[in-house]
Scaffold this active site. Structure first.
Site, PDB file in Angstrom:
ATOM      1  CG  ASP A   1       2.590   9.603  -5.758  1.00  0.00           C
ATOM      2  OD1 ASP A   1       1.968   9.416  -4.696  1.00  0.00           O
ATOM      3  OD2 ASP A   1       3.785   9.279  -5.904  1.00  0.00           O
TER       4      ASP A   1
ATOM      5  CE  LYS B   1       2.798  13.449   0.077  1.00  0.00           C
ATOM      6  NZ  LYS B   1       3.389  12.173  -0.389  1.00  0.00           N
TER       7      LYS B   1
ATOM      8  CD  GLU C   1       1.514   5.986   3.427  1.00  0.00           C
ATOM      9  OE1 GLU C   1       1.939   6.970   2.795  1.00  0.00           O
ATOM     10  OE2 GLU C   1       0.795   5.110   2.923  1.00  0.00           O
TER      11      GLU C   1
HETATM   12  O1  KIV Z   1      -0.197  10.056  -2.721  1.00  0.00           O
HETATM   13  C1  KIV Z   1      -0.831  10.183  -1.659  1.00  0.00           C
HETATM   14  O2  KIV Z   1      -2.058  10.238  -1.605  1.00  0.00           O
HETATM   15  C2  KIV Z   1      -0.041  10.252  -0.424  1.00  0.00           C
HETATM   16  C3  KIV Z   1      -0.781  10.093   0.869  1.00  0.00           C
HETATM   17  C4  KIV Z   1      -0.982   8.652   1.107  1.00  0.00           C
HETATM   18  C5  KIV Z   1      -0.096  10.760   2.000  1.00  0.00           C
HETATM   19  O3  KIV Z   1       1.138  10.395  -0.470  1.00  0.00           O
END
Ligand code: KIV
Length: 264
Positions: A46, A113, A182
């Site tokens: 996202d 995710k 993260e």
């Molecule tokens: O949205 C994204 O790109 C992420 C990464 C920073 C892991 O969640």
């Protein structure tokens, strides 16, 4: 016929202490190039809210944005395991998590995710039970940037570190298959990675995780103010393809991340 990377592939790599690679992609062309460069997994992040849409945060991204980009990415890559982000507020109840998960899986993702710990246990359990594998995300979870008061390193105090470790154990027990960590201190990420059976994927979390992920635009040197953990892999390369391959090789050989990319 091509063979797609599965969670079994990634579990075996963790067991063999072989690092794997995730990169973000939002369209079919980059998805193909990233797969050809040898990344085992692609994240339809996202982060597209920031790097494609020009927002300051990921909060405005919708489930239909995510489904659209997931369809684009899936057309480009027959080999990599594709994980799609559930956007802000698309999983705040278990029923919404199931509905959003269905949309992303039907768009072609092999896993979804979501950001958060213990509070997501029930949703993770139900998603997995209904055939939707889950990658969790702890530490600096960008959808909570307004709660954190900025993009700040998490887990620096003993209390915060203990809570992130407890969240990690809980989401593994709930059935998560992967965990993104993260912007947390390297020693904490290494500790969590050694205690969990599921593979961990670090971003600004040091070298002790089982894999690394970077946002595509950051690692290609296109972002205006990249965070400290980013290396510009275009430097010294003459093509995007070479830069993508350089990132994959750097993760696999342990050349990335370096000490200068980590937090203590
Ligand atoms: O949205 C994204 O790109 C992420 C990464 C920073 C892991 O969640």
């Amino acid at each position: 016929m091509s063979r797609r990377v599965t969670i079994s592939t990634l579990n075996a790599m963790k067991a063999e202490r072989e690092k794997f690679v995730m990169m973000t992609a939002y369209d079919a062309t980059f998805s193909r190039l990233i797969s050809e460069a040898g990344a085992e997994t692609i994240l339809v992040g996202d982060s597209l809210g920031m790097v494609l849409q020009g927002h300051d945060t990921t909060i405005p991204v919708t489930i239909s944005d995510m489904a659209y980009h997931t369809r684009c990415v899936c057309r480009g890559s027959p080999n990599s395991l594709i994980v799609a982000d559930m956007p802000f507020m698309s999983y705040d109840t278990t029923d919404k998590a199931l509905e959003s998960g269905m949309q992303l899986m039907q768009a072609g993702a092999q896993m979804v995710k979501l950001e958060g710990g213990v509070w997501l246990s029930e949703s993770i359990h139900r998603l997995v039970e209904r055939g939707i594998p889950v990658c969790a995300h702890l530490g600096l979870t960008p959808q909570s940037v307004n709660v954190f008061g900025g993009y700040r390193v998490q887990g620096r105090t003993p209390k915060e570190a203990k809570s992130i470790l407890a969240d990690a154990v809980e989401i593994q027990d709930a059935g998560a298959s992967l965990l993104v960590l993260e912007c947390i201190p390297a020693h904490l990420a290494a500790d969590i990675s050694s205690k969990l059976d599921i593979p961990t994927i670090g971003i600004g979390a040091g070298a002790g995780t089982d894999a690394q992920v970077l946002v595509l635009h950051d690692m290609l040197g296109l972002s205006e103010q990249p965070p400290k953990f980013v290396e510009n892999f275009m430097e010294g390369e003459t093509s995007v393809q070479a830069a993508l391959r350089a990132f994959v090789q750097a993760v696999k050989t342990g050349a990335y991340p370096k000490e200068e990319h980590t937090y203590s």
